[in-house]
Write a protein that holds these residues in place. Structure first.
Motif, PDB file in Angstrom:
ATOM      1  N   TYR A 217       1.889   7.547   1.836  1.00  0.00           N
ATOM      2  CA  TYR A 217       2.138   6.404   0.734  1.00  0.00           C
ATOM      3  C   TYR A 217       1.944   4.900   1.684  1.00  0.00           C
ATOM      4  O   TYR A 217       1.131   4.087   1.145  1.00  0.00           O
ATOM      5  CB  TYR A 217       2.659   6.290   0.019  1.00  0.00           C
ATOM      6  CG  TYR A 217       3.097   5.521  -1.014  1.00  0.00           C
ATOM      7  CD1 TYR A 217       2.431   5.319  -2.223  1.00  0.00           C
ATOM      8  CD2 TYR A 217       3.741   4.149  -0.868  1.00  0.00           C
ATOM      9  CE1 TYR A 217       1.732   4.273  -3.266  1.00  0.00           C
ATOM     10  CE2 TYR A 217       3.794   3.393  -2.290  1.00  0.00           C
ATOM     11  CZ  TYR A 217       2.479   3.352  -3.448  1.00  0.00           C
ATOM     12  OH  TYR A 217       2.734   2.480  -3.873  1.00  0.00           O
ATOM     13  N   ARG A 218       3.347   4.748   2.474  1.00  0.00           N
ATOM     14  CA  ARG A 218       3.756   3.641   3.554  1.00  0.00           C
ATOM     15  C   ARG A 218       2.479   3.293   3.684  1.00  0.00           C
ATOM     16  O   ARG A 218       1.750   1.993   3.801  1.00  0.00           O
ATOM     17  CB  ARG A 218       4.446   3.358   3.877  1.00  0.00           C
ATOM     18  CG  ARG A 218       4.356   2.556   4.591  1.00  0.00           C
ATOM     19  CD  ARG A 218       6.163   2.318   5.474  1.00  0.00           C
ATOM     20  NE  ARG A 218       6.726   0.893   6.080  1.00  0.00           N
ATOM     21  CZ  ARG A 218       7.658   1.104   6.264  1.00  0.00           C
ATOM     22  NH1 ARG A 218       8.643   1.921   6.803  1.00  0.00           N
ATOM     23  NH2 ARG A 218       7.650  -0.451   7.404  1.00  0.00           N
ATOM     24  N   THR A 219       1.501   4.199   4.595  1.00  0.00           N
ATOM     25  CA  THR A 219       0.728   4.410   5.542  1.00  0.00           C
ATOM     26  C   THR A 219      -0.958   3.723   4.930  1.00  0.00           C
ATOM     27  O   THR A 219      -1.125   2.756   5.118  1.00  0.00           O
ATOM     28  CB  THR A 219       0.629   5.503   7.240  1.00  0.00           C
ATOM     29  OG1 THR A 219       1.711   5.457   7.169  1.00  0.00           O
ATOM     30  CG2 THR A 219      -0.875   5.579   7.388  1.00  0.00           C
ATOM     31  N   ALA A 220      -0.844   4.312   3.430  1.00  0.00           N
ATOM     32  CA  ALA A 220      -2.196   4.870   2.894  1.00  0.00           C
ATOM     33  C   ALA A 220      -2.106   3.335   2.675  1.00  0.00           C
ATOM     34  O   ALA A 220      -3.244   2.062   2.171  1.00  0.00           O
ATOM     35  CB  ALA A 220      -2.148   5.986   1.625  1.00  0.00           C
ATOM     36  N   CYS A 221      -0.727   3.016   2.189  1.00  0.00           N
ATOM     37  CA  CYS A 221      -1.708   1.558   1.616  1.00  0.00           C
ATOM     38  C   CYS A 221      -1.412   0.293   2.121  1.00  0.00           C
ATOM     39  O   CYS A 221      -1.700  -0.665   1.932  1.00  0.00           O
ATOM     40  CB  CYS A 221       0.238   1.418   0.215  1.00  0.00           C
ATOM     41  SG  CYS A 221       0.464   2.497  -1.261  1.00  0.00           S
ATOM     42  N   ARG A 222      -0.100   0.225   3.621  1.00  0.00           N
ATOM     43  CA  ARG A 222      -0.025  -0.623   4.534  1.00  0.00           C
ATOM     44  C   ARG A 222      -0.890  -1.020   5.039  1.00  0.00           C
ATOM     45  O   ARG A 222      -1.436  -1.961   5.409  1.00  0.00           O
ATOM     46  CB  ARG A 222       1.075  -0.754   5.101  1.00  0.00           C
ATOM     47  CG  ARG A 222       2.658  -1.038   4.294  1.00  0.00           C
ATOM     48  CD  ARG A 222       3.287  -1.285   5.332  1.00  0.00           C
ATOM     49  NE  ARG A 222       4.868  -1.566   4.141  1.00  0.00           N
ATOM     50  CZ  ARG A 222       5.971  -2.288   5.176  1.00  0.00           C
ATOM     51  NH1 ARG A 222       5.727  -1.314   6.614  1.00  0.00           N
ATOM     52  NH2 ARG A 222       6.811  -2.331   4.206  1.00  0.00           N
ATOM     53  N   GLU A 223      -2.486   0.294   5.351  1.00  0.00           N
ATOM     54  CA  GLU A 223      -2.786  -0.413   7.001  1.00  0.00           C
ATOM     55  C   GLU A 223      -5.068  -0.093   5.797  1.00  0.00           C
ATOM     56  O   GLU A 223      -5.534   0.036   6.608  1.00  0.00           O
ATOM     57  CB  GLU A 223      -2.893   1.191   7.446  1.00  0.00           C
ATOM     58  CG  GLU A 223      -1.696   0.897   8.672  1.00  0.00           C
ATOM     59  CD  GLU A 223      -1.773   1.903  10.034  1.00  0.00           C
ATOM     60  OE1 GLU A 223      -2.515   2.478  10.384  1.00  0.00           O
ATOM     61  OE2 GLU A 223      -0.169   2.349   9.706  1.00  0.00           O
ATOM     62  N   PHE A 224      -4.206   1.038   5.041  1.00  0.00           N
ATOM     63  CA  PHE A 224      -6.327   1.297   4.005  1.00  0.00           C
ATOM     64  C   PHE A 224      -6.128   0.502   3.218  1.00  0.00           C
ATOM     65  O   PHE A 224      -7.397   0.593   2.502  1.00  0.00           O
ATOM     66  CB  PHE A 224      -5.919   2.675   4.041  1.00  0.00           C
ATOM     67  CG  PHE A 224      -6.393   3.394   5.740  1.00  0.00           C
ATOM     68  CD1 PHE A 224      -7.781   3.219   6.327  1.00  0.00           C
ATOM     69  CD2 PHE A 224      -5.168   3.768   6.390  1.00  0.00           C
ATOM     70  CE1 PHE A 224      -7.567   3.701   7.259  1.00  0.00           C
ATOM     71  CE2 PHE A 224      -5.518   3.942   7.567  1.00  0.00           C
ATOM     72  CZ  PHE A 224      -6.273   4.440   8.200  1.00  0.00           C
ATOM     73  N   GLY A 225      -5.331  -0.270   2.394  1.00  0.00           N
ATOM     74  CA  GLY A 225      -4.864  -0.622   0.657  1.00  0.00           C
ATOM     75  C   GLY A 225      -5.265   0.692   0.040  1.00  0.00           C
ATOM     76  O   GLY A 225      -5.542   0.353  -1.021  1.00  0.00           O
ATOM     77  N   GLY A 226      -4.827   1.684   0.320  1.00  0.00           N
ATOM     78  CA  GLY A 226      -5.138   2.887  -0.871  1.00  0.00           C
ATOM     79  C   GLY A 226      -5.457   4.227  -0.267  1.00  0.00           C
ATOM     80  O   GLY A 226      -5.882   4.462   1.149  1.00  0.00           O
ATOM     81  N   MET A 227      -5.625   4.905  -0.835  1.00  0.00           N
ATOM     82  CA  MET A 227      -5.517   6.355  -0.461  1.00  0.00           C
ATOM     83  C   MET A 227      -7.219   6.773  -0.697  1.00  0.00           C
ATOM     84  O   MET A 227      -8.162   5.894  -1.207  1.00  0.00           O
ATOM     85  CB  MET A 227      -4.728   7.831  -0.719  1.00  0.00           C
ATOM     86  CG  MET A 227      -5.343   7.874  -2.343  1.00  0.00           C
ATOM     87  SD  MET A 227      -6.496   9.049  -2.479  1.00  0.00           S
ATOM     88  CE  MET A 227      -6.148  10.377  -1.377  1.00  0.00           C
ATOM     89  N   THR A 228      -8.040   7.653   0.754  1.00  0.00           N
ATOM     90  CA  THR A 228      -9.436   8.192   0.771  1.00  0.00           C
ATOM     91  C   THR A 228      -9.231   9.524   0.604  1.00  0.00           C
ATOM     92  O   THR A 228      -8.048   9.764   1.412  1.00  0.00           O
ATOM     93  CB  THR A 228     -10.067   6.990   1.545  1.00  0.00           C
ATOM     94  OG1 THR A 228      -9.190   8.012   3.090  1.00  0.00           O
ATOM     95  CG2 THR A 228      -9.460   6.105   1.685  1.00  0.00           C
ATOM     96  N   GLY A 229      -9.684  10.335   0.669  1.00  0.00           N
ATOM     97  CA  GLY A 229     -10.387  11.217   1.170  1.00  0.00           C
ATOM     98  C   GLY A 229      -9.532  12.151   2.478  1.00  0.00           C
ATOM     99  O   GLY A 229      -9.316  13.144   2.340  1.00  0.00           O
ATOM    100  N   ASP A 230     -10.730  11.160   3.821  1.00  0.00           N
ATOM    101  CA  ASP A 230      -9.931  11.341   4.751  1.00  0.00           C
ATOM    102  C   ASP A 230      -8.530  11.287   5.150  1.00  0.00           C
ATOM    103  O   ASP A 230      -7.906  12.299   5.589  1.00  0.00           O
ATOM    104  CB  ASP A 230     -10.870  10.613   5.626  1.00  0.00           C
ATOM    105  CG  ASP A 230     -12.113  10.754   5.818  1.00  0.00           C
ATOM    106  OD1 ASP A 230     -12.750  12.035   5.930  1.00  0.00           O
ATOM    107  OD2 ASP A 230     -12.962  10.037   6.119  1.00  0.00           O
ATOM    108  N   LEU A 231      -7.817  10.068   4.003  1.00  0.00           N
ATOM    109  CA  LEU A 231      -6.364  10.271   4.483  1.00  0.00           C
ATOM    110  C   LEU A 231      -5.650  11.547   3.717  1.00  0.00           C
ATOM    111  O   LEU A 231      -4.040  12.066   3.928  1.00  0.00           O
ATOM    112  CB  LEU A 231      -5.479   9.041   3.943  1.00  0.00           C
ATOM    113  CG  LEU A 231      -5.528   8.143   4.724  1.00  0.00           C
ATOM    114  CD1 LEU A 231      -5.909   5.972   3.814  1.00  0.00           C
ATOM    115  CD2 LEU A 231      -5.045   7.281   5.711  1.00  0.00           C
TER     116      LEU A 231
END
Length: 253
Positions: A217-231
């Motif tokens: 959750y932290r990585t998705a939000c901080r580095e990508f602005g949210g989750m994606t299918g790849d994440l």
């Protein structure tokens, strides 16, 4: 019939198990994620059969572990590993969110993806070689658990993009039904881990699962602005490796 169509869509999207062709209607897409963890159940059965064959022919530990490492990739077609490789490239760029999202869309594989993918598979091979055949049902439970956690993230995490696979499944999902089904899968799979591996393994797996999910959750939000299918695929692969490693370690403690 819509639920059957939803099951077919889930298996068609996330596995290479032959399925009849159905139209990907909006109504069927609403419940497709509810059946995603069942692919893990099929994988677990296949893995258990592999273990029985390995014991019957007295297969060497390297061949046994190689089969256990390759089997998930064969059944899923590598769709989650593809996400792992794409995210590995994106994170290694150390760019801004927009740059990382661009890399996720790039169909080419970079050097960092190749390096990290090789390290991942070698690590999985080493960890799997330490697993006794009697604990392979536990790994099957892990396959279900990781897919339930990944599916849960698709409907509860903020999205980095309005388009894409994760956004399509999320927008078409009946969130309450998906969340309820994912939570049921999680409870049942943890109970399954406890029944076959004992509460020590199940407890360690739950702690590990929560930690990795929080990091996701932290990585998705901080580095990508949210989750994606790849994440979601990246998380599933990391979570699976971590839980298999925990099972192998706890079996020897």
């Amino acid at each position: 019939m819509n639920l059957l169509g939803s099951l077919v869509i889930a298996f068609s999207m996330y596995s290479r198990i032959p399925m009849p062709r159905v139209s990907w209607s909006q109504e069927r897409m609403k419940y497709a994620l509810c059946f995603f963890p069942l692919i893990g159940l099929v994988m677990g059965i296949c893995l258990w059969l592999w273990g029985q064959v390995s014991e019957a022919v007295n297969l060497g530990s390297l061949a046994y572990a190689a089969g256990g490492t390759v089997l998930p990739l064969v059944i899923t077609g590598g769709i989650h590993m593809d996400g792992f490789l794409d995210v590995s490239d994106a994170r290694s760029s150390y760019g801004e969110k927009e740059k990382k999202l661009e890399i996720l869309k790039d169909p080419h594989m970079g050097a960092f993806a190749m390096i990290k993918g090789s390290v991942y598979l070698l690590t999985y091979l080493a960890v799997f070689s330490e697993l006794p055949v009697r604990l392979l049902p536990v790994v099957g439970g892990i396959y279900v658990l990781t897919r339930a956690m990944s599916g849960l993230s698709v409907v509860v995490f903020p999205k980095a993009k309005k388009e894409g696979l994760a956004a399509s499944f999320s927008h078409g999902a009946r969130q309450k039904a998906v969340m309820a089904s994912m939570l049921c899968y999680i409870v049942v799979s943890v109970g399954f881990l406890a029944s076959y591996g004992g509460w020590r393994i199940a407890g360690a797996a739950v702690c590990c699962c929560v930690l990795v999910f929080g990091g996701y959750y932290r990585t998705a939000c901080r580095e990508f602005g949210g989750m994606t299918g790849d994440l979601a695929g990246w998380f599933l692969q990391i979570e699976e490796l971590a839980l298999v490693a925990v099972t192998a370690v706890m079996s020897r403690v």
